[in-house]
Scaffold this active site. Structure first.
Site, short mmCIF file in Angstrom:
data_model
loop_
_atom_site.label_atom_id
_atom_site.label_comp_id
_atom_site.label_asym_id
_atom_site.label_seq_id
_atom_site.Cartn_x
_atom_site.Cartn_y
_atom_site.Cartn_z
N GLU A 154 0.80 -1.25 0.00
CA GLU A 154 0.00 0.00 0.00
C GLU A 154 0.83 1.29 0.00
O GLU A 154 0.58 2.19 0.79
CB GLU A 154 -0.96 -0.02 1.19
CG GLU A 154 -1.90 -1.23 1.15
CD GLU A 154 -2.77 -1.39 2.39
OE1 GLU A 154 -2.75 -0.50 3.25
OE2 GLU A 154 -3.47 -2.41 2.49
N GLU A 259 -6.30 -10.60 -1.18
CA GLU A 259 -7.09 -10.38 0.04
C GLU A 259 -8.58 -10.34 -0.31
O GLU A 259 -9.32 -9.46 0.13
CB GLU A 259 -6.67 -9.07 0.72
CG GLU A 259 -5.19 -9.01 1.04
CD GLU A 259 -4.77 -7.75 1.80
OE1 GLU A 259 -5.65 -6.99 2.26
OE2 GLU A 259 -3.56 -7.52 1.92
O1 G3I Z 1 -4.26 -7.74 18.89
C1 G3I Z 1 -4.86 -6.56 19.42
C2 G3I Z 1 -5.42 -6.81 20.76
O2 G3I Z 1 -4.38 -7.09 21.64
C3 G3I Z 1 -6.21 -5.56 21.21
O3 G3I Z 1 -6.81 -5.80 22.43
C4 G3I Z 1 -7.27 -5.19 20.19
C5 G3I Z 1 -8.02 -3.90 20.55
O4 G3I Z 1 -8.48 -3.24 19.40
O5 G3I Z 1 -6.65 -4.99 18.96
C6 G3I Z 1 -5.97 -6.13 18.47
O6 G3I Z 1 -5.37 -5.79 17.27
C7 G3I Z 1 -6.21 -5.69 16.17
C8 G3I Z 1 -5.64 -6.63 15.11
O7 G3I Z 1 -6.35 -6.47 13.91
C9 G3I Z 1 -5.69 -8.10 15.52
O8 G3I Z 1 -7.01 -8.51 15.71
C10 G3I Z 1 -6.23 -4.26 15.68
O9 G3I Z 1 -6.88 -3.44 16.59
C11 G3I Z 1 -6.91 -4.18 14.34
O10 G3I Z 1 -6.74 -2.87 13.83
C12 G3I Z 1 -6.27 -5.17 13.39
O11 G3I Z 1 -6.95 -5.08 12.15
C13 G3I Z 1 -6.30 -5.67 11.06
C14 G3I Z 1 -5.95 -4.59 10.04
O12 G3I Z 1 -5.42 -5.18 8.87
C15 G3I Z 1 -4.89 -3.65 10.57
O13 G3I Z 1 -3.68 -4.32 10.75
C16 G3I Z 1 -7.25 -6.67 10.44
O14 G3I Z 1 -7.44 -7.76 11.34
C17 G3I Z 1 -6.69 -7.20 9.11
O15 G3I Z 1 -7.64 -7.96 8.46
C18 G3I Z 1 -6.32 -6.01 8.22
O16 G3I Z 1 -5.72 -6.51 7.04
C19 G3I Z 1 -5.35 -5.53 6.06
C20 G3I Z 1 -4.12 -6.04 5.34
O17 G3I Z 1 -3.09 -6.31 6.28
C21 G3I Z 1 -3.64 -5.02 4.31
N1 G3I Z 1 -4.72 -4.69 3.39
C22 G3I Z 1 -5.97 -4.26 3.97
C23 G3I Z 1 -6.45 -5.32 4.98
C24 G3I Z 1 -7.78 -4.93 5.56
O18 G3I Z 1 -7.66 -3.77 6.31
#
Ligand code: G3I
Length: 367
Positions: A154, A259
């Site tokens: 990205e 994805e």
């Molecule tokens: O692990 C922490 C946890 O400890 C905490 O208590 C909780 C509170 O919000 O957050 C948890 O982390 C979350 C993580 O996913 C794991 O579940 C984050 O908040 C959350 O923002 C994160 O979202 C991920 C997002 O990327 C940001 O990294 C999504 O699961 C994941 O599907 C998404 O994937 C992205 C690709 O990497 C790149 N392209 C877009 C795609 C969709 O956004």
């Protein structure tokens, strides 16, 4: 009263017997498409650690490729300047080996989900050191263990220009090429990809093509481009997708859909995006299918997947992998983005891992 209870019990039992469930007889996506392209899924920690009994059986039967949804992102794998946390990534590699599933590392360089120590870092030398150490350490550890890497994720804006990020600001516009150069040296056996969303759209695609040409002109290896494929079931840009497969393949690289998910819920901005920082407020109107997906939408979703897989099959020599962003609807990030607490239905398996009509349609194309 008693008769009523017995009747309800009978109804419930027969529903349970006759409703579809995941089992031995369910067809296999990876087997059906074995001569066409890899079929992948995003995996979370619970699935990697095989803690969910249904997922434990379903994943190896359905998929021959996997991408970690979160556990190889910098904030998880590199939490301190000199501190790395390889525990779950090592487990993922072992999981891939056990089930013959090819692992795509996701992702080395991304402006999002950076470790806390990077936040607000002003000094260009420190950013450069982080950038170099991170790629060298992580890519080298998994050389020969992961099949491929999303080296940079990205880096582009919607108009095709380079996104403003800590890497672009402190390292300059060549940081993408440099990331690939470092990855190639540290992980010579891995396939190296650039990954983005909306890069099937003409303006962003043009920027992506220019970026890839720049990497190639520098004599640095890039093996493929990932089009993420976060689309809406009612608005799949099939023409742009087809043009993109053709245009990217002219660069001599593979194209992957990395994805894939098809959202069915209203989008507050009426557009397709996947920027995790965009958020909106919950209202009941924005969560219309909390109690189930109506048939009309199920049909749309099914048709969307059918159209897409027909297109992917048309270009099976060029398209080398199609990865769904999650195993089942309950796991999807689209339940929480861009509005928290909604009920979305974007994948081929429902919340109970039961195959949906869209699964049948994708399988039927190969019968
Ligand atoms: O692990 C922490 C946890 O400890 C905490 O208590 C909780 C509170 O919000 O957050 C948890 O982390 C979350 C993580 O996913 C794991 O579940 C984050 O908040 C959350 O923002 C994160 O979202 C991920 C997002 O990327 C940001 O990294 C999504 O699961 C994941 O599907 C998404 O994937 C992205 C690709 O990497 C790149 N392209 C877009 C795609 C969709 O956004």
């Amino acid at each position: 009263m008693r008769t009523y209870k017995i009747t309800s019990l009978l109804v419930i039992t027969s529903l349970a017997l006759f409703s579809r469930s995941y089992g031995q007889k369910t067809a296999s996506l990876k087997d059906s498409y074995k001569n066409d392209f890899l079929i992948g899924t995003a995996l979370n920690a619970t699935q990697i650690e095989e803690k969910d009994p249904t997922a434990k059986v379903l994943i190896p039967k359905q998929f021959n490729a996997a991408t970690p949804e979160n556990i190889m992102k910098a904030e998880v794998i590199h939490p301190g300047w000199d501190k790395y946390n390889f525990d779950l990534a090592d487990k993922l590699v072992a999981y891939g080996k056990k089930y013959n599933i090819r692992i795509n590392g996701h992702t080395l360089i991304w402006h999002s989900q950076l470790p806390a120590f990077m936040h607000g870092m002003q000094d260009a030398d420190s950013v450069k050191q982080y950038f170099t150490n991170h790629i060298k350490t992580v890519a080298a550890r998994y050389n020969g263990k992961v099949f491929s890497w999303d080296v940079v994720n990205e880096a582009l804006n919607e108009d095709g220009t380079l996104r403003k990020s800590i890497f672009a600001d402190k390292l300059g516009p060549d940081f993408v090429t440099e990331a690939f150069r470092l990855a190639q040296a540290a992980s010579p056996d891995a396939q190296l990809y650039y990954n983005d969303y909306n890069n099937e759209q003409p303006a962003k695609r043009a920027g992506c093509i220019a970026l890839i040409k720049k990497i190639q002109a520098a004599g640095v290896r890039i093996d493929g481009v990932g089009i993420q494929g976060h689309w809406r079931a009612s608005n799949i840009p099939l023409k742009d997708i087809e043009e993109s497969i053709v245009e990217y393949s002219k660069l001599g690289i593979k194209v992957m859909f990395t994805e894939l998910d098809l959202g069915v819920l209203p989008n507050p901005w009426d557009g397709d995006a996947a920027d995790v920082n965009m958020k909106a407020t919950y209202t009941a109107k924005m969560n219309p299918y909390a109690n189930g997906l109506p048939d009309s939408m199920q049909v749309k979703l099914t048709k969307g997947y059918e159209d897409l897989f027909k297109l992917f099959l048309k270009y099976k020599g060029t398209v080398s992998r199609v990865t769904f962003w999650g195993v089942n609807d309950g796991q999807s990030w689209l339940n929480g983005w861009p509005i928290k607490g909604r009920t979305n239905y974007p994948l081929l398996f429902d919340r109970n891992y039961q195959p949906k009509p869209a699964f049948d349609a994708v399988i039927a194309l190969k019968k």
